[in-house]
Design an enzyme around this catalytic site. Structure first.
Site, PDB file in Angstrom:
ATOM      1  N   GLN A 149      -4.708  -1.518   9.607  1.00  0.00           N
ATOM      2  CA  GLN A 149      -4.609  -2.941   8.922  1.00  0.00           C
ATOM      3  C   GLN A 149      -5.060  -3.938   9.836  1.00  0.00           C
ATOM      4  O   GLN A 149      -4.704  -3.893  11.135  1.00  0.00           O
ATOM      5  CB  GLN A 149      -3.090  -3.132   8.730  1.00  0.00           C
ATOM      6  CG  GLN A 149      -2.663  -4.488   7.998  1.00  0.00           C
ATOM      7  CD  GLN A 149      -3.155  -4.485   6.600  1.00  0.00           C
ATOM      8  OE1 GLN A 149      -3.149  -3.524   5.794  1.00  0.00           O
ATOM      9  NE2 GLN A 149      -3.925  -5.289   6.047  1.00  0.00           N
ATOM     10  N   LYS A 204       0.826  -1.107  -0.016  1.00  0.00           N
ATOM     11  CA  LYS A 204      -0.059  -0.039   0.036  1.00  0.00           C
ATOM     12  C   LYS A 204       0.876   1.213  -0.029  1.00  0.00           C
ATOM     13  O   LYS A 204       0.614   2.169  -0.816  1.00  0.00           O
ATOM     14  CB  LYS A 204      -0.936  -0.031   1.165  1.00  0.00           C
ATOM     15  CG  LYS A 204      -2.056  -1.069   1.046  1.00  0.00           C
ATOM     16  CD  LYS A 204      -2.751  -1.511   2.264  1.00  0.00           C
ATOM     17  CE  LYS A 204      -3.621  -2.675   2.316  1.00  0.00           C
ATOM     18  NZ  LYS A 204      -4.240  -3.024   3.178  1.00  0.00           N
ATOM     19  N   ASP A 217     -11.143   2.477   3.951  1.00  0.00           N
ATOM     20  CA  ASP A 217     -11.379   0.903   3.705  1.00  0.00           C
ATOM     21  C   ASP A 217     -12.716   0.866   3.314  1.00  0.00           C
ATOM     22  O   ASP A 217     -13.316  -0.555   3.101  1.00  0.00           O
ATOM     23  CB  ASP A 217     -11.006   0.320   4.813  1.00  0.00           C
ATOM     24  CG  ASP A 217      -9.529  -0.626   4.740  1.00  0.00           C
ATOM     25  OD1 ASP A 217      -9.257  -0.881   3.436  1.00  0.00           O
ATOM     26  OD2 ASP A 217      -9.104  -0.995   5.772  1.00  0.00           O
TER      27      ASP A 217
END
Ligand code: NAD
Length: 288
Positions: free
Chosen positions: A97, A53, A120
């Site tokens: 995460q 990422k 997200d």
């Protein structure tokens, strides 16, 4: 029939070029898009995902910040970091995460993220927005699959779509997106009896179960579009999806490879969401 490949790597590269141009144009108007990634603990797979990422941010000109915290970090400390990032005007996207260490309540952390920075798309507000067809920050993996499906040029309205896997991050939002495109959607999961009786009817089959070789040629309709979200590491080190590529590609019209299918698109959609959040932020500042 021999299926045509849906090349996620090539499409992701093409989209990243567009994103670079948008990042440059936003920077010229005074806003440098920024993503903060929070990693708690030292799960090796999470480290690889975070590194990918950050690399994609660099590639597209998005400023990235990595916050690495030890596995012993308390929930209160994670919440305090998220609160600081929520208040930081240079941060437009916040990604925590997953998985988090077991002593931390994932939902509490996700719900603490500012919905406008939830790149997200996991916050309940964004989940609800997706359900009613108003998603601003859609979850990255199904959003990437939607783009892959679009790239085939096949209209989904009226088609039978089957999603194998019903997780909150892939299967369920994927089914919602297919429904919004007016497909007739079935969702299968680990308790589904006779999976093949559903998959054989699918004009569009999206598989996200985490079971190597789950879908084989005889389970797939001739001419179907098959998207394999699964990522599984075999004992011999090979990376494979949930679909038996050789037998299925003899029946399908379109198929994604693993690797090089959904994976590169997921990361690209994260960058797109971050940029979108930054553009919205710049617009709201300009409007004041
Ligand atoms: P998960 O474990 O949270 O959910 C798996 C789902 O599949 C569950 O609903 C379960 O009921 C269902 N399932 C399991 N075994 C099944 C079976 N035999 N038949 C039918 N359904 C079955 O997993 P997830 O987070 O949704 O991820 C699924 C897969 O996708 C994993 O391999 C994961 O690594 C991969 N993944 C890939 C990306 C990407 O960017 N390519 C992103 C996220 C997840």
């Amino acid at each position: 029939m021999s299926a045509r490949l849906i090349d996620g790597k090539a499409l992701a590269q093409q989209l990243r070029q567009d994103l670079r141009n948008r990042v440059t144009s936003l920077a010229a108007r005074g806003t440098r898009a920024g993503l903060a990634v929070v990693l708690v603990g030292d799960d090796p797979a999470s480290r690889v995902y975070v590194a990918n990422k950050i690399r994609a941010c660099d590639e597209c000109g998005v400023q990235s910040r990595r916050h690495e915290l030890p596995a012993s970090t308390s929930e209160a400390e994670v919440l305090a970091l998220v609160a600081r990032l929520n208040a930081d005007p240079q941060v437009h996207g916040i990604l925590v995460q997953l998985p988090l260490p077991r002593h931390i309540d994932v939902r509490r952390v996700v719900e603490s993220i500012d919905v406008a920075k939830d790149v997200d798309g996991f916050h309940l507000y964004n989940v609800g927005a997706l359900v009613v067809g108003q998603a601003i920050l859609p979850p990255c993996t199904p959003h990437g699959v939607r783009r892959l499906l679009e790239s085939t040029g096949v209209a989904l309205a009226g088609r039978n779509a089957v999603v194998v896997g019903a997780s909150n991050i892939v299967g369920k939002p994927m089914a919602m997106m297919l429904l919004q495109q007016e497909a007739t959607v079935s969702i299968c999961h680990a308790r589904t009896r006779d999976l093949a009786q559903y998959t054989i009817l699918a004009d569009v089959l999206v598989v996200a179960a985490g079971c190597p070789g789950l879908i084989t040629g005889p389970m797939v309709k001739q001419g179907a579009i098959v998207v394999d979200v699964g990522i599984n590491r075999l004992p011999d080190g090979r990376l494979v999806g949930d679909v038996d590529f050789d037998s299925v590609s003899r029946r399908a019209a379109w198929i994604t490879p693993v690797p090089g299918g959904v994976g590169p698109m997921t990361v690209t959609m994260l960058i797109e969401n971050t940029l979108h959040a930054a553009e919205r932020c710049a617009e709201s500042v300009a409007a004041v």
